[in-house]
Design an enzyme around this catalytic site. Sequence first.
Site, mmCIF file in Angstrom:
data_model
loop_
_atom_site.group_PDB
_atom_site.id
_atom_site.type_symbol
_atom_site.label_atom_id
_atom_site.label_comp_id
_atom_site.label_asym_id
_atom_site.label_seq_id
_atom_site.Cartn_x
_atom_site.Cartn_y
_atom_site.Cartn_z
ATOM 1 N N LYS A 14 25.117 26.556 -123.241
ATOM 2 C CA LYS A 14 23.869 26.239 -123.950
ATOM 3 C C LYS A 14 22.764 27.250 -123.690
ATOM 4 O O LYS A 14 21.954 27.543 -124.562
ATOM 5 C CB LYS A 14 23.395 24.839 -123.558
ATOM 6 C CG LYS A 14 24.302 23.719 -124.058
ATOM 7 C CD LYS A 14 23.778 22.363 -123.620
ATOM 8 C CE LYS A 14 24.692 21.240 -124.117
ATOM 9 N NZ LYS A 14 24.234 19.913 -123.640
ATOM 10 N N ARG A 15 22.739 27.783 -122.457
ATOM 11 C CA ARG A 15 21.647 28.702 -122.105
ATOM 12 C C ARG A 15 21.759 30.052 -122.816
ATOM 13 O O ARG A 15 20.814 30.828 -122.823
ATOM 14 C CB ARG A 15 21.612 28.898 -120.585
ATOM 15 C CG ARG A 15 20.950 27.736 -119.846
ATOM 16 C CD ARG A 15 20.881 27.991 -118.364
ATOM 17 N NE ARG A 15 22.148 27.716 -117.705
ATOM 18 C CZ ARG A 15 22.396 28.000 -116.426
ATOM 19 N NH1 ARG A 15 21.470 28.590 -115.695
ATOM 20 N NH2 ARG A 15 23.558 27.695 -115.884
ATOM 21 N N MET A 16 22.921 30.334 -123.412
ATOM 22 C CA MET A 16 23.052 31.566 -124.199
ATOM 23 C C MET A 16 22.267 31.458 -125.505
ATOM 24 O O MET A 16 21.924 32.475 -126.118
ATOM 25 C CB MET A 16 24.525 31.844 -124.523
ATOM 26 C CG MET A 16 25.401 32.081 -123.309
ATOM 27 S SD MET A 16 24.974 33.535 -122.342
ATOM 28 C CE MET A 16 25.553 34.847 -123.420
ATOM 29 N N LYS A 17 22.005 30.194 -125.941
ATOM 30 C CA LYS A 17 21.279 29.942 -127.197
ATOM 31 C C LYS A 17 21.907 30.742 -128.347
ATOM 32 O O LYS A 17 21.247 31.543 -129.008
ATOM 33 C CB LYS A 17 19.792 30.261 -127.042
ATOM 34 C CG LYS A 17 19.075 29.309 -126.093
ATOM 35 C CD LYS A 17 17.592 29.608 -125.987
ATOM 36 C CE LYS A 17 16.849 28.486 -125.291
ATOM 37 N NZ LYS A 17 17.328 28.155 -123.951
ATOM 38 N N ASN A 227 25.437 33.313 -117.592
ATOM 39 C CA ASN A 227 25.008 32.025 -118.137
ATOM 40 C C ASN A 227 23.910 32.157 -119.180
ATOM 41 O O ASN A 227 23.602 31.194 -119.881
ATOM 42 C CB ASN A 227 24.524 31.101 -117.008
ATOM 43 C CG ASN A 227 25.671 30.606 -116.151
ATOM 44 O OD1 ASN A 227 26.684 30.144 -116.669
ATOM 45 N ND2 ASN A 227 25.540 30.724 -114.847
#
Length: 286
Positions: A14-17, A227
């Site tokens: 998710k943190r890669m967006k 991440n």
Amino acid sequence: MGRYGIVLAAGKGKRMKSKTYKVLHPVCGKPMVGHVTEALEQAGMDQIYVIVGHGAEAVRAYLGERATYVMQEEQLGTGHAVLQAESQLAERAGPIVIVCGDTPLITSQTIAKLVEEHEADRAAATVMTAVLEDPGSLGRIIRDEEGNVQAIVEHKDCTEEQAAIKEINTGTYIFDNRKLFAALGKVTNENAQQEYYLTDVIRILCDEGEIVKGAPVEDIAETVGVNDRAALAEAERFMRERINKRHMLNGVTIIDPANTYIESDVVIGADCVIHPGSSLKGKTTI
């Protein structure tokens, strides 16, 4: 008896967006999961299993027949992820290497060395560790008087004395395959996240009197996990330096390595001269 590898690649990231599945983000032109799989192949693994979840079809499409795919429908922790391969692996004898699909800088040389040490020590488990000046919030390696690993303690659970330890868990492991799955059956999810953790296997093996070793990695760059986009750029920088150095040691002149961009599968002959600002991609051969 064989040698097996598991790549943990089920997280969405998710943190890669990004709409791109995390382990398919490229580092120097090759998806992260490609770098990890290649390292396991070159280290001599007989069979590689990739634990997939989100974006499973995209990973299959990229890796093809290089791996066997195991689906993790729900992401319930690293221990749960490995447990999904139980029916295919639990009865097999030999060492198994477990590595995260978002650690693209790990090398085949390091994996092969870890497996060799693991087998020589007759260990139930070997943890790849790293010594950091600032370990931050990473899990600490607790050793006994003989130097064997006693436990991996998460930072939030550390005493003041344990928090001062600079040796950390990198998330790469070698296990005796049968002992791994026997211990996994005893792991519970009685924690704040209600997840099944692979680190609990280390505790269980230690409690049962098994030999658990810790092997510090020489090059800290190999431990970089991606991440978010900032970590992706850091991994790209390390990989670019590694690639450029390899070419220079093979007789290529790179006038300004900091401003030269060469992807991982590029082939360059000795005595070639690469000028600043060059960007060499894909299967380019010079």
